[in-house]
Write a protein that holds these residues in place. Structure first.
Motif, mmCIF file in Angstrom:
data_model
loop_
_atom_site.group_PDB
_atom_site.id
_atom_site.type_symbol
_atom_site.label_atom_id
_atom_site.label_comp_id
_atom_site.label_asym_id
_atom_site.label_seq_id
_atom_site.Cartn_x
_atom_site.Cartn_y
_atom_site.Cartn_z
ATOM 1 N N ASP A 197 36.506 42.736 42.827
ATOM 2 C CA ASP A 197 36.806 42.613 44.138
ATOM 3 C C ASP A 197 38.585 42.407 44.299
ATOM 4 O O ASP A 197 39.074 43.115 45.194
ATOM 5 C CB ASP A 197 36.197 41.471 44.956
ATOM 6 C CG ASP A 197 34.865 41.518 45.143
ATOM 7 O OD1 ASP A 197 34.311 42.678 45.559
ATOM 8 O OD2 ASP A 197 34.155 40.661 44.900
ATOM 9 N N ALA A 198 38.940 41.586 43.453
ATOM 10 C CA ALA A 198 40.554 41.385 43.397
ATOM 11 C C ALA A 198 41.138 42.799 43.400
ATOM 12 O O ALA A 198 42.290 42.763 43.871
ATOM 13 C CB ALA A 198 40.871 40.416 42.408
ATOM 14 N N ARG A 199 40.698 43.620 42.488
ATOM 15 C CA ARG A 199 41.305 45.071 42.287
ATOM 16 C C ARG A 199 41.040 46.308 43.251
ATOM 17 O O ARG A 199 41.865 46.864 43.274
ATOM 18 C CB ARG A 199 40.738 45.466 40.960
ATOM 19 C CG ARG A 199 40.994 44.606 39.979
ATOM 20 C CD ARG A 199 40.403 45.245 38.589
ATOM 21 N NE ARG A 199 40.904 46.800 38.542
ATOM 22 C CZ ARG A 199 41.131 47.430 37.578
ATOM 23 N NH1 ARG A 199 41.130 46.915 36.245
ATOM 24 N NH2 ARG A 199 41.567 48.747 37.492
ATOM 25 N N VAL A 200 40.238 45.936 44.240
ATOM 26 C CA VAL A 200 39.885 46.946 45.105
ATOM 27 C C VAL A 200 41.109 47.624 45.885
ATOM 28 O O VAL A 200 41.210 48.727 45.772
ATOM 29 C CB VAL A 200 38.728 46.607 46.230
ATOM 30 C CG1 VAL A 200 38.473 47.455 47.020
ATOM 31 C CG2 VAL A 200 37.482 46.206 45.424
ATOM 32 N N ILE A 201 41.752 46.971 46.607
ATOM 33 C CA ILE A 201 42.916 47.493 47.115
ATOM 34 C C ILE A 201 44.136 47.866 46.472
ATOM 35 O O ILE A 201 44.629 48.992 46.595
ATOM 36 C CB ILE A 201 43.533 46.358 48.440
ATOM 37 C CG1 ILE A 201 42.142 45.727 49.220
ATOM 38 C CG2 ILE A 201 44.521 47.096 49.392
ATOM 39 C CD1 ILE A 201 41.497 46.815 50.160
ATOM 40 N N PHE A 251 45.401 42.706 58.405
ATOM 41 C CA PHE A 251 44.282 42.478 58.902
ATOM 42 C C PHE A 251 43.544 41.639 58.223
ATOM 43 O O PHE A 251 42.716 40.529 59.118
ATOM 44 C CB PHE A 251 43.475 44.058 59.127
ATOM 45 C CG PHE A 251 42.250 43.626 60.035
ATOM 46 C CD1 PHE A 251 42.472 43.716 61.394
ATOM 47 C CD2 PHE A 251 40.816 43.476 59.600
ATOM 48 C CE1 PHE A 251 41.285 43.258 62.373
ATOM 49 C CE2 PHE A 251 39.924 43.222 60.489
ATOM 50 C CZ PHE A 251 40.303 43.194 61.787
ATOM 51 N N GLY A 252 43.283 41.557 57.117
ATOM 52 C CA GLY A 252 42.549 40.592 56.165
ATOM 53 C C GLY A 252 42.905 39.058 56.540
ATOM 54 O O GLY A 252 42.395 38.256 56.661
ATOM 55 N N SER A 304 38.679 43.566 53.724
ATOM 56 C CA SER A 304 39.880 42.846 53.527
ATOM 57 C C SER A 304 39.890 41.261 53.883
ATOM 58 O O SER A 304 40.660 40.536 53.333
ATOM 59 C CB SER A 304 40.758 43.505 54.700
ATOM 60 O OG SER A 304 40.552 43.244 55.784
ATOM 61 N N GLY A 305 38.952 40.763 54.838
ATOM 62 C CA GLY A 305 38.951 39.345 54.976
ATOM 63 C C GLY A 305 38.434 38.731 53.872
ATOM 64 O O GLY A 305 39.033 37.471 53.466
ATOM 65 N N LYS A 306 37.472 39.090 53.200
ATOM 66 C CA LYS A 306 36.960 38.464 51.862
ATOM 67 C C LYS A 306 38.154 38.541 50.961
ATOM 68 O O LYS A 306 38.348 37.407 50.391
ATOM 69 C CB LYS A 306 35.864 39.443 51.365
ATOM 70 C CG LYS A 306 35.265 38.948 50.062
ATOM 71 C CD LYS A 306 34.102 39.668 49.784
ATOM 72 C CE LYS A 306 34.326 39.780 48.186
ATOM 73 N NZ LYS A 306 32.936 40.467 47.522
ATOM 74 N N GLU A 350 30.723 37.429 52.246
ATOM 75 C CA GLU A 350 29.945 38.507 51.679
ATOM 76 C C GLU A 350 28.430 38.594 52.351
ATOM 77 O O GLU A 350 27.923 39.470 52.083
ATOM 78 C CB GLU A 350 29.712 37.726 50.019
ATOM 79 C CG GLU A 350 30.916 38.159 49.246
ATOM 80 C CD GLU A 350 30.940 37.515 47.982
ATOM 81 O OE1 GLU A 350 30.162 36.716 47.823
ATOM 82 O OE2 GLU A 350 31.691 37.619 47.100
ATOM 83 N N LYS A 351 27.839 37.225 52.572
ATOM 84 C CA LYS A 351 26.505 37.162 53.530
ATOM 85 C C LYS A 351 26.766 38.141 54.585
ATOM 86 O O LYS A 351 25.800 38.976 55.177
ATOM 87 C CB LYS A 351 26.216 35.738 54.024
ATOM 88 C CG LYS A 351 25.249 35.318 52.800
ATOM 89 C CD LYS A 351 24.645 34.047 53.438
ATOM 90 C CE LYS A 351 24.597 32.963 52.357
ATOM 91 N NZ LYS A 351 24.994 31.789 52.747
#
Ligand code: ATP
Ligand code: MG
Ligand code: MG
Length: 366
Positions: A197-201, A251-252, A304-306, A350-351
């Motif tokens: 997840d850390a790499r997505v953006i 936004f996150g 982005s919030g996550k 996530e939920k």
């Protein structure tokens, strides 16, 4: 206290200094509100001393602010906005024609017109504030989106490079005190389990699917002034961290700061959840303004919030294992508590991710 009259003489105020007093509740810079007589009329200006411990290169930072605010003003004037000077910060130049001036001790100062009839809020009180703040940040990004010329200075390099934040966590493990390592438990495992997840953006930026843009990077509610009478978003302030980035970081961080059901250091993790009404308000406001987004940006708004909660949790954990050097703490284990609250928020997002994505899709198609 500083001699504000002496500071006032460093700037092209075209007015006579009357009084000054400390203003606002910022944590980084020293902010003063000064009253002047300008041709028989009383006006107010903000004088601010830049915190040069936090910002090591104030001149580069001020060059960014100068370029972005000039550009925003020009765009607002072009569009015929009736309140152009209230909708963006503008800088009053120094007597040397620079966007900053130095005091006798070498401190860096800047001066802005006071945005009248508008207030910043520490805590969100209602959904309208959330919506208006998100809209104002969207408008800020939109105004800056076609800034010409060289890339802005990256005043804090890799600020939101989440994979590098994980590397920094890995690096402190070697010398972390044993008692702190023992208290940490499965928080470390949690951080590393979300490495993908850390790499997505950062991957999306590298591939070009998400464009680099001018971003604010400190998108909390208190950095938007809302109209005293109507609560309408008036002006985005606190532009110290404005630099190249992804709008998803902005936004996150709004989601991370505006949507949790609890405060940032809540220890009862079972009550940490996402306020969906707040998330809806943020999406509504943001999408109403941010008409320039490409599909990959819209698709990752909920995610982005996550990401920002994960990144922030990693930073708290790193600081805890490094001996609490970076974030101010008010009790032993404070940074570990904050880390756990952020990781609980990651789990909550996530939920709720399908639900959040549904909100984005519904609002976009309206
Ligand atoms: P933070 O802790 O959010 O990083 P900071 O120390 O960087 O804050 P600012 O947010 O720039 O400081 O300013 C502090 C406060 O001063 C703001 O919250 C706002 O209330 C007020 N303020 C700043 N600039 C202006 C302005 N141009 N007009 C009116 N009020 C202002
Ligand atoms: Mg601020
Ligand atoms: Mg600030």
């Amino acid at each position: 206290m500083q001699d504000l009259k002496a500071i006032s003489r460093l700037f092209e105020t075209r007015a006579d200094f009357l009084t000054a007093r400390p203003h606002g509740s910022g944590h980084i810079n020293d902010t003063f509100c000064a009253t002047y007589n300008q041709a028989g009329r009383e006006i107010r200006l903000i004088h601010q001393r830049i915190n040069s411990h936090v910002f090591r290169n104030p001149e580069a930072l001020m060059e960014n602010i100068d370029r972005v605010t000039r550009h925003s003003l020009a765009r607002l004037v072009e569009a015929g906005h009736s309140e152009a000077h209230r909708r963006t910060l503008t800088l009053i130049p120094s007597c040397d024609g620079l966007p900053w001036a130095r005091d006798a001790e070498g401190g860096y100062w800047r001066t802005f017109p006071f945005i009248e009839g508008a207030l910043g809020y520490e805590e969100i009180e209602n959904l309208r504030q959330a919506e208006e703040a998100a809209k104002a940040f969207g408008e800020f990004q939109k105004l800056a989106a076609d800034l010409k010329g060289p890339r802005l200075h990256e005043t804090i390099p890799d600020f939101h490079h989440t994979p590098k934040r994980l590397d920094a966590l890995r690096a402190v493990l070697e010398n972390a005190p044993k008692d702190r390592m023992e208290r940490v438990g499965d928080d470390l495992e949690f951080a590393f389990s979300r490495a993908a997840d850390a790499r997505v953006i950062t991957d999306l930026i590298a591939s070009g699917d998400v464009p680099e843009r001018v971003t604010h990077n400190d998108t909390k509610l208190s950095n938007v002034l809302l109209d005293e009478a109507t609560s309408e978003g008036v002006c985005v302030i606190d532009l110290d961290t404005t630099m190249p980035g992804s709008v998803l970081y902005d936004f996150g961080d709004m989601v991370r700061t505006a949507c949790p059901t609890t405060r940032e250091d809540e220890v009862d993790l079972s009550v940490i959840d996402v306020r969906m009404d707040r998330f809806e308000a943020l999406i509504r406001g943001y999408l109403a303004a941010a008409s320039f987004l490409v599909p990959a940006e819209v698709e990752h708004l909920a995610f982005s919030g996550k990401l920002l909660a994960l990144e922030c949790g990693i930073r708290f954990l790193t600081d805890y294992l490094d001996g609490d050097h970076y974030f101010k703490t008010h009790r032993p284990g404070h940074n570990l508590d904050r880390c756990r609250a952020q990781f609980a928020l990651v789990r909550a997002i996530e939920k709720r991710l399908p639900e959040m994505e549904d909100v984005v899709a519904r609002t976009e198609n309206k």
